[in-house]
Scaffold this motif. Structure first.
Motif, short mmCIF file in Angstrom:
data_model
loop_
_atom_site.label_atom_id
_atom_site.label_comp_id
_atom_site.label_asym_id
_atom_site.label_seq_id
_atom_site.Cartn_x
_atom_site.Cartn_y
_atom_site.Cartn_z
N VAL A 80 2.70 -3.11 5.23
CA VAL A 80 2.95 -1.70 5.52
C VAL A 80 3.46 -1.55 6.96
O VAL A 80 4.43 -0.84 7.22
CB VAL A 80 1.69 -0.85 5.28
CG1 VAL A 80 1.85 0.54 5.86
CG2 VAL A 80 1.38 -0.77 3.80
N LYS A 81 2.84 -2.26 7.90
CA LYS A 81 3.27 -2.18 9.30
C LYS A 81 4.68 -2.75 9.48
O LYS A 81 5.53 -2.15 10.14
CB LYS A 81 2.29 -2.91 10.21
CG LYS A 81 2.64 -2.82 11.67
CD LYS A 81 1.64 -3.52 12.55
CE LYS A 81 2.06 -3.44 14.00
NZ LYS A 81 1.19 -4.22 14.87
N LEU B 215 7.62 1.38 -2.45
CA LEU B 215 6.46 1.30 -1.56
C LEU B 215 6.48 -0.04 -0.84
O LEU B 215 6.96 -1.04 -1.39
CB LEU B 215 5.17 1.46 -2.36
CG LEU B 215 4.98 2.81 -3.04
CD1 LEU B 215 3.81 2.75 -4.01
CD2 LEU B 215 4.78 3.91 -2.02
N PRO B 216 5.94 -0.10 0.37
CA PRO B 216 5.91 -1.37 1.10
C PRO B 216 4.97 -2.38 0.43
O PRO B 216 3.83 -2.06 0.10
CB PRO B 216 5.42 -0.98 2.49
CG PRO B 216 4.72 0.31 2.32
CD PRO B 216 5.36 0.98 1.15
N LYS B 217 5.48 -3.59 0.24
CA LYS B 217 4.67 -4.67 -0.33
C LYS B 217 5.34 -5.99 -0.02
O LYS B 217 6.52 -6.05 0.31
CB LYS B 217 4.48 -4.52 -1.82
CG LYS B 217 5.74 -4.74 -2.62
CD LYS B 217 5.42 -4.82 -4.08
CE LYS B 217 6.63 -5.14 -4.91
NZ LYS B 217 7.25 -6.42 -4.63
N GLY B 218 4.58 -7.06 -0.13
CA GLY B 218 5.13 -8.38 0.09
C GLY B 218 4.19 -9.46 -0.40
O GLY B 218 3.07 -9.20 -0.83
N VAL B 219 4.67 -10.69 -0.34
CA VAL B 219 3.92 -11.84 -0.84
C VAL B 219 2.76 -12.18 0.10
O VAL B 219 2.90 -12.12 1.32
CB VAL B 219 4.86 -13.05 -0.99
CG1 VAL B 219 4.11 -14.29 -1.44
CG2 VAL B 219 5.98 -12.73 -1.97
N GLY C 28 0.79 -1.21 0.00
CA GLY C 28 0.00 0.00 0.00
C GLY C 28 0.83 1.26 0.00
O GLY C 28 2.05 1.25 0.10
N VAL C 29 0.13 2.36 -0.13
CA VAL C 29 0.71 3.69 -0.05
C VAL C 29 0.27 4.27 1.28
O VAL C 29 -0.91 4.54 1.49
CB VAL C 29 0.23 4.59 -1.21
CG1 VAL C 29 0.82 5.99 -1.09
CG2 VAL C 29 0.57 3.96 -2.54
N ILE D 177 4.39 10.84 2.17
CA ILE D 177 4.27 9.43 1.78
C ILE D 177 5.43 8.65 2.39
O ILE D 177 6.58 9.08 2.29
CB ILE D 177 4.28 9.28 0.25
CG1 ILE D 177 3.09 10.03 -0.36
CG2 ILE D 177 4.24 7.80 -0.16
CD1 ILE D 177 3.10 10.09 -1.87
N ALA D 178 5.12 7.49 3.00
CA ALA D 178 6.16 6.63 3.58
C ALA D 178 6.73 5.74 2.50
O ALA D 178 5.99 5.03 1.81
CB ALA D 178 5.57 5.79 4.71
#
Length: 72
Positions: free
Chosen positions: A59-60, A40-44, A15-16, A27-28
């Protein structure tokens, strides 16, 4: 020598993370390779996890921030 497994299909979610401030929108971003790459934070998506839960978790985990989903 054994061949590595071939990934046929893999889905990620993220997410953003943003907030409005007096000076504009903040924006983080996630820094990789000592700041040479920003993303941007993302993962499987884990087994038995949906895309929304993955987005919040990633995101956390990657920013330390807790947010809410406002749109997809």
């Amino acid at each position: 020598m054994t061949k590595p497994a071939t990934i046929k299909d893999q889905t990620s979610s993220g997410g953003v993370m943003f907030r409005q401030s007096e000076t504009g929108t903040e924006i983080a971003l996630v820094s990789l390779r000592e700041g040479s790459i920003w993303c941007l934070p993302k993962g499987v998506i884990d087994k038995n996890e949906d895309d929304r839960s993955t987005a919040l978790r990633e995101v956390k985990e990657e920013t330390g921030l807790i947010g809410e989903i406002i749109d997809e």
